[in-house]
Structures are given as structure tokens and as C-alpha cells.
Design an enzyme around this catalytic site. Structure first.
Site, PDB file in Angstrom:
ATOM      1  N   PHE A 230       0.834  -1.208   0.000  1.00  0.00           N
ATOM      2  CA  PHE A 230       0.000   0.000   0.000  1.00  0.00           C
ATOM      3  C   PHE A 230       0.870   1.262   0.000  1.00  0.00           C
ATOM      4  O   PHE A 230       0.848   2.069  -0.946  1.00  0.00           O
ATOM      5  CB  PHE A 230      -0.926  -0.091   1.223  1.00  0.00           C
ATOM      6  CG  PHE A 230      -1.596   1.174   1.636  1.00  0.00           C
ATOM      7  CD1 PHE A 230      -2.254   1.980   0.717  1.00  0.00           C
ATOM      8  CD2 PHE A 230      -1.601   1.555   2.980  1.00  0.00           C
ATOM      9  CE1 PHE A 230      -2.890   3.146   1.121  1.00  0.00           C
ATOM     10  CE2 PHE A 230      -2.229   2.707   3.386  1.00  0.00           C
ATOM     11  CZ  PHE A 230      -2.866   3.517   2.455  1.00  0.00           C
TER      12      PHE A 230
ATOM     13  N   ASP B 173      10.190  -6.490  -3.664  1.00  0.00           N
ATOM     14  CA  ASP B 173       9.070  -7.025  -2.880  1.00  0.00           C
ATOM     15  C   ASP B 173       9.027  -8.543  -3.094  1.00  0.00           C
ATOM     16  O   ASP B 173       9.448  -9.036  -4.144  1.00  0.00           O
ATOM     17  CB  ASP B 173       7.737  -6.422  -3.362  1.00  0.00           C
ATOM     18  CG  ASP B 173       6.700  -6.367  -2.255  1.00  0.00           C
ATOM     19  OD1 ASP B 173       6.324  -5.263  -1.839  1.00  0.00           O
ATOM     20  OD2 ASP B 173       6.260  -7.445  -1.789  1.00  0.00           O
ATOM     21  N   ASN B 174       8.514  -9.271  -2.103  1.00  0.00           N
ATOM     22  CA  ASN B 174       8.294 -10.711  -2.305  1.00  0.00           C
ATOM     23  C   ASN B 174       6.803 -11.048  -2.335  1.00  0.00           C
ATOM     24  O   ASN B 174       6.440 -12.222  -2.308  1.00  0.00           O
ATOM     25  CB  ASN B 174       9.012 -11.541  -1.234  1.00  0.00           C
ATOM     26  CG  ASN B 174       8.410 -11.333   0.148  1.00  0.00           C
ATOM     27  OD1 ASN B 174       7.582 -10.445   0.333  1.00  0.00           O
ATOM     28  ND2 ASN B 174       8.825 -12.141   1.107  1.00  0.00           N
TER      29      ASN B 174
ATOM     30  N   TYR C 169       5.427  -7.711  15.930  1.00  0.00           N
ATOM     31  CA  TYR C 169       5.519  -6.506  15.080  1.00  0.00           C
ATOM     32  C   TYR C 169       6.192  -5.381  15.859  1.00  0.00           C
ATOM     33  O   TYR C 169       7.161  -4.771  15.391  1.00  0.00           O
ATOM     34  CB  TYR C 169       4.115  -6.105  14.655  1.00  0.00           C
ATOM     35  CG  TYR C 169       4.024  -4.903  13.744  1.00  0.00           C
ATOM     36  CD1 TYR C 169       4.525  -4.937  12.441  1.00  0.00           C
ATOM     37  CD2 TYR C 169       3.385  -3.733  14.174  1.00  0.00           C
ATOM     38  CE1 TYR C 169       4.396  -3.834  11.603  1.00  0.00           C
ATOM     39  CE2 TYR C 169       3.251  -2.632  13.331  1.00  0.00           C
ATOM     40  CZ  TYR C 169       3.760  -2.683  12.049  1.00  0.00           C
ATOM     41  OH  TYR C 169       3.632  -1.592  11.216  1.00  0.00           O
TER      42      TYR C 169
ATOM     43  N   THR D  98      -2.663   4.890   8.573  1.00  0.00           N
ATOM     44  CA  THR D  98      -2.815   5.546   7.274  1.00  0.00           C
ATOM     45  C   THR D  98      -3.755   4.720   6.406  1.00  0.00           C
ATOM     46  O   THR D  98      -3.774   3.492   6.504  1.00  0.00           O
ATOM     47  CB  THR D  98      -1.438   5.702   6.614  1.00  0.00           C
ATOM     48  OG1 THR D  98      -0.622   6.490   7.493  1.00  0.00           O
ATOM     49  CG2 THR D  98      -1.516   6.385   5.266  1.00  0.00           C
TER      50      THR D  98
HETATM   51  P1  NAD Z   1       1.655  -3.629   3.054  1.00  0.00           P
HETATM   52  O1  NAD Z   1       1.477  -4.974   3.653  1.00  0.00           O
HETATM   53  O2  NAD Z   1       0.641  -3.144   2.082  1.00  0.00           O
HETATM   54  O3  NAD Z   1       3.075  -3.498   2.362  1.00  0.00           O
HETATM   55  C1  NAD Z   1       4.224  -4.143   2.824  1.00  0.00           C
HETATM   56  C2  NAD Z   1       4.964  -4.701   1.628  1.00  0.00           C
HETATM   57  O4  NAD Z   1       6.180  -5.324   2.082  1.00  0.00           O
HETATM   58  C3  NAD Z   1       4.163  -5.778   0.890  1.00  0.00           C
HETATM   59  O5  NAD Z   1       4.147  -5.510  -0.492  1.00  0.00           O
HETATM   60  C4  NAD Z   1       4.920  -7.064   1.205  1.00  0.00           C
HETATM   61  O6  NAD Z   1       4.782  -8.039   0.199  1.00  0.00           O
HETATM   62  C5  NAD Z   1       6.338  -6.549   1.374  1.00  0.00           C
HETATM   63  N1  NAD Z   1       7.190  -7.424   2.186  1.00  0.00           N
HETATM   64  C6  NAD Z   1       6.949  -7.913   3.430  1.00  0.00           C
HETATM   65  N2  NAD Z   1       7.955  -8.703   3.826  1.00  0.00           N
HETATM   66  C7  NAD Z   1       8.878  -8.695   2.814  1.00  0.00           C
HETATM   67  C8  NAD Z   1      10.152  -9.308   2.643  1.00  0.00           C
HETATM   68  N3  NAD Z   1      10.678 -10.112   3.567  1.00  0.00           N
HETATM   69  N4  NAD Z   1      10.822  -9.078   1.480  1.00  0.00           N
HETATM   70  C9  NAD Z   1      10.293  -8.278   0.522  1.00  0.00           C
HETATM   71  N5  NAD Z   1       9.097  -7.666   0.642  1.00  0.00           N
HETATM   72  C10 NAD Z   1       8.400  -7.882   1.776  1.00  0.00           C
HETATM   73  O7  NAD Z   1       1.774  -2.599   4.278  1.00  0.00           O
HETATM   74  P2  NAD Z   1       1.846  -1.006   4.270  1.00  0.00           P
HETATM   75  O8  NAD Z   1       0.668  -0.491   4.981  1.00  0.00           O
HETATM   76  O9  NAD Z   1       2.159  -0.509   2.905  1.00  0.00           O
HETATM   77  O10 NAD Z   1       3.099  -0.766   5.221  1.00  0.00           O
HETATM   78  C11 NAD Z   1       4.378  -0.464   4.699  1.00  0.00           C
HETATM   79  C12 NAD Z   1       5.340  -0.145   5.824  1.00  0.00           C
HETATM   80  O11 NAD Z   1       4.849   0.953   6.586  1.00  0.00           O
HETATM   81  C13 NAD Z   1       5.547  -1.300   6.798  1.00  0.00           C
HETATM   82  O12 NAD Z   1       6.904  -1.356   7.171  1.00  0.00           O
HETATM   83  C14 NAD Z   1       4.681  -0.915   7.988  1.00  0.00           C
HETATM   84  O13 NAD Z   1       5.182  -1.454   9.179  1.00  0.00           O
HETATM   85  C15 NAD Z   1       4.754   0.592   7.959  1.00  0.00           C
HETATM   86  N6  NAD Z   1       3.567   1.207   8.592  1.00  0.00           N
HETATM   87  C16 NAD Z   1       2.375   1.286   7.923  1.00  0.00           C
HETATM   88  C17 NAD Z   1       1.277   1.848   8.562  1.00  0.00           C
HETATM   89  C18 NAD Z   1      -0.053   2.017   7.870  1.00  0.00           C
HETATM   90  O14 NAD Z   1      -0.978   2.575   8.472  1.00  0.00           O
HETATM   91  N7  NAD Z   1      -0.228   1.619   6.644  1.00  0.00           N
HETATM   92  C19 NAD Z   1       1.391   2.328   9.880  1.00  0.00           C
HETATM   93  C20 NAD Z   1       2.612   2.193  10.522  1.00  0.00           C
HETATM   94  C21 NAD Z   1       3.702   1.650   9.858  1.00  0.00           C
END
Ligand code: NAD
Ligand code: UDP
Length: 310
Positions: free
Chosen positions: A11, A31-32, A145, A175
């Protein structure tokens, strides 16, 4: 600039890639697909300044050529996802952050860690300033986490202090926006999908717990400002406007015109009771604050989900 974004098919990672490309930079994405989707970056296929590598960043990361920045966003992020993927979450937050830092050091690149408001756990200080150390249960279900991100912050600061790496830590608060997965379990996507399908809206507990929701475009703007001209200390980025979960449910029902009923489900273990960012640092150092009101951001997100088969 040429930057690597890990978690680019997620996202936030996909929106961040769009922003760097729009600003004229080159983006290498990795990404994986463990929680992300190729759909989120499908529109970038064939883009001259975008390259994608499918790779698990828990393992050694190889990128040919120079890099000016490494933005480490790879990690399951929805509570449902990280509860289903506890070991992968711990590994990408610890080993993955180590690999991403090592790459940044080898390339002489600036490093930005996507951290989270979860480092504050179930907070005893409200709103949460960066100086607050948090109230985390290390052995509870969310510990996989929270502690991975706390370790990630610690190793990022160690690389900064010991290796002199130029680092940034953004503590992201809840977010929402287009490209959230319809079934990733997060409250905004759950409520919108349930409302659009006329299914019961699942409020956990009494719905009195609070969250402060930031629209994705605002968040990305804060992150880019932090990356370009922020400091090395952690920085909260989020929208301080706070709502109860029950209020959110009612707003979503109203905006979708849904006939869904609200139902109660058990409150998950260690679910934080309150959450609101203190954004004094982001305001002062980055001249940033969120602009998009919740109703406007929700309306855009609802449009996205309407156009998507759930
Ligand atoms: P998401 O799950 O949509 O995206 C995370 C991405 O990381 C995915 O595409 C997943 O396939 C990839 N991924 C996970 N493990 C992996 C690995 N070992 N190797 C390669 N790719 C890998 O989540 P998001 O909401 O986009 O969050 C992105 C980042 O922002 C994260 O680190 C999350 O902790 C942080 N975050 C997000 C929020 C939020 O509200 N969206 C809030 C706090 C922190
Ligand atoms: N929540 C809810 N119903 C749902 C999904 C979540 O009431 O269908 C609640 C959850 O218990 C939490 C808040 O909404 O209090 C935000 O949950 P989310 O999973 O989005 O992220 P969190 O902020 O807990 O990491």
C-alpha cells in the site's frame, strides 16, 4: 536521485514509488508479495525510470549501480497479517532491516526506516510525542511486530552512530487510502468493504478505542520531506485528528449510504486503547501537517473500493 524502495508492491511503498517517479527520480523496487500485490505496481510496468526485483529482503540484497537512498518499507503491517506471519514479520524487521542498512552503507546512501506508532504500544502518555518510550508487551501477540520495529529503530540508530550513516526514522500512524487490500483486516478497509457489501460492520469491543487516521497522500508528503531534510531522530508522521472506532463506523455508513448494521466482536488482545500523534517535531522541522480531512480521504477511498471487485 536513484532510490531503492523495499515493500514497493504494498500500500504505502507503491504510493511512495509514484511520488519519487513524479518528482523525476529513478526508483528500484523490491518485494516478495507476501502481503503486497503486483496490481499495485502494474501501472509502472515499462516505466523508463522504474525497475522491479522480486526478492525477500530478509536475505542479502544485491542492487547493481549507485543508490542515493534506501527506503525500507517491507513488512507485514496489518495486525491480521502479522499475526498470521509472526516469524516473517520478526525476520523482515530485524534481518531485513540489517540487510537494507548494509546496502545503504555500501552505497553511501541515505536510509529511511518505516517505523510505526506501535513502538508506543498501548500508550500511557497521550498524545504520543517521540520522547515517549512506550508501553509494549514483548511476549503478547502484537509483540512480533512492535518488537521487530523497536529493534529496527535500534539498529538504525546504531548504524547512524557507529558507521555515520545518514538515517531517518518515520513513526507512521494509521494511514488509509486506495490500494489497501480489501481483506487485510485493517479497520478502514474492513468497514468500507463491509459497508459496500451491506454486511455487518464489525466493531471490536465497545468501539471506544481511538485512532487518528492519515490520508496516504499526506503521509507520503511528510515522508518525502523527512527523507530530504529531516533529522536523524525518530519523527511522528500522522494526522492528529482522533476518532473512536465507533465514530469511524458511523461515518463510513453515512458516506457509503449503506444499510449495514454495526455488530460487536471481541477486542483483540493488547489492542491499544488510544492513539494520537504529537506532530510538533514534524511541524517545526518539516513544515508539515496533514491536510486531507477524514471525510474527503474516506470518500476517495470508498471510490477506489467501489471500482474493485471485493
Ligand atoms: P503492506 O502490507 O501493504 O506493504 C508491505 C509490503 O512489504 C508488501 O508488499 C509485502 O509483500 C512486502 N514485504 C513484506 N515482507 C517482505 C520481505 N521479507 N521481502 C520483501 N518484501 C516484503 O503494508 P503497508 O501499509 O504498505 O506498510 C508499509 C510499511 O509501513 C511497513 O513497514 C509498515 O510497518 C509501515 N507502517 C504502515 C502503517 C499504515 O498505516 N499503513 C502504519 C505504521 C507503519
Ligand atoms: N477494528 C475494529 N473492527 C475491524 C477492524 C479493526 O473495530 O473490523 C479496530 C481494532 O480493534 C483497533 C482499530 O480498529 O482498535 C484499528 O485497527 P487496525 O487493525 O486498523 O490497526 P491498529 O491501529 O490496531 O494497528
Amino acid at each position: 536521485m536513484r532510490v531503492l524502495i523495499t515493500g514497493v508492491a504494498g500500500f504505502l511503498g507503491s504510493h511512495l514509488a509514484d511520488r519519487f517517479l513524479a518528482d523525476g527520480h529513478d526508483v528500484v523496487g523490491m518485494d516478495n508479495f507476501v502481503t503486497g500485490s503486483p496490481d499495485n505496481i502494474a501501472h509502472l510496468t515499462g516505466h523508463q525510470r522504474f525497475a522491479f526485483f522480486e526478492h525477500n529482503v530478509t536475505n542479502f540484497i544485491y542492487v547493481a549501480g549507485p543508490l542515493d537512498g534506501v527506503l525500507h518499507f517491507a513488512s507485514p503491517a496489518s495486525p491480521r497479517d502479522y499475526l498470521e506471519l509472526p516469524i516473517q514479520t520478526l525476520k523482515v524487521g530485524s534481518l531485513g532491516t540489517h540487510k537494507a542498512l548494509g546496502l545503504a552503507k555500501a552505497k553511501g546512501a541515505r536510509f529511511l526506516l518505516a517505523s510505526t506508532s506501535e513502538v508506543y504500544g498501548d500508550p500511557l502518555v497521550h498524545p504520543q510525542p517521540e520522547a515517549y518510550w512506550g508501553n509494549v508487551n514483548p511476549v503478547g501477540p502484537r509483540g512480533v511486530y512492535d518488537e521487530a520495529k523497536r529493534f529496527a529503530e535500534a539498529i538504525t540508530m546504531a548504524y547512524h552512530r557507529y558507521h555515520g550513516l545518514d538515517t531517518r526514522i518515520v513513526r507512521i500512524f494509521n494511514t488509509y487510502g486506495p490500494r489497501m487490500r480489501p481483506h487485510d483486516g485493517r479497520v478502514v478497509s474492513n468497514f468500507i468493504v463491509q459497508a459496500l457489501k451491506g454486511e455487518p460492520i464489525t466493531v471490536y469491543g465497545e468501539g471506544a478505542q481511538t485512532r487518528s487516521f492519515c490520508y496516504v497522500d499526506d503521509l507520503v508528503d511528510g515522508i518525502v520531506r523527512l527523507f530530504l531534510r529531516g533529522g536523524n531522530e525518530p519523527t511522528n508522521v500522522g494526522n492528529p485528528r482522533e476518532f473512536t472506532v465507533l465514530e469511524l463506523a458511523k461515518i463510513v455508513i453515512r458516506l457509503t449510504g449503506s444499510r449495514s448494521q454495526i455488530v460487536r466482536e471481541p477486542l483483540p488482545e493488547d489492542d491499544p486503547k488510544v492513539r494520537q500523534p504529537d506532530i510538533a517535531r514534524a511541524r517545526a522541522q518539516l513544515g508539515w501537517e496533514a491536510k486531507v480531512p477524514l471525510e474527503e480521504g474516506l470518500a476517495r477511498t470508498i471510490e477506489y473500493f467501489r471500482g474493485k471487485p471485493a
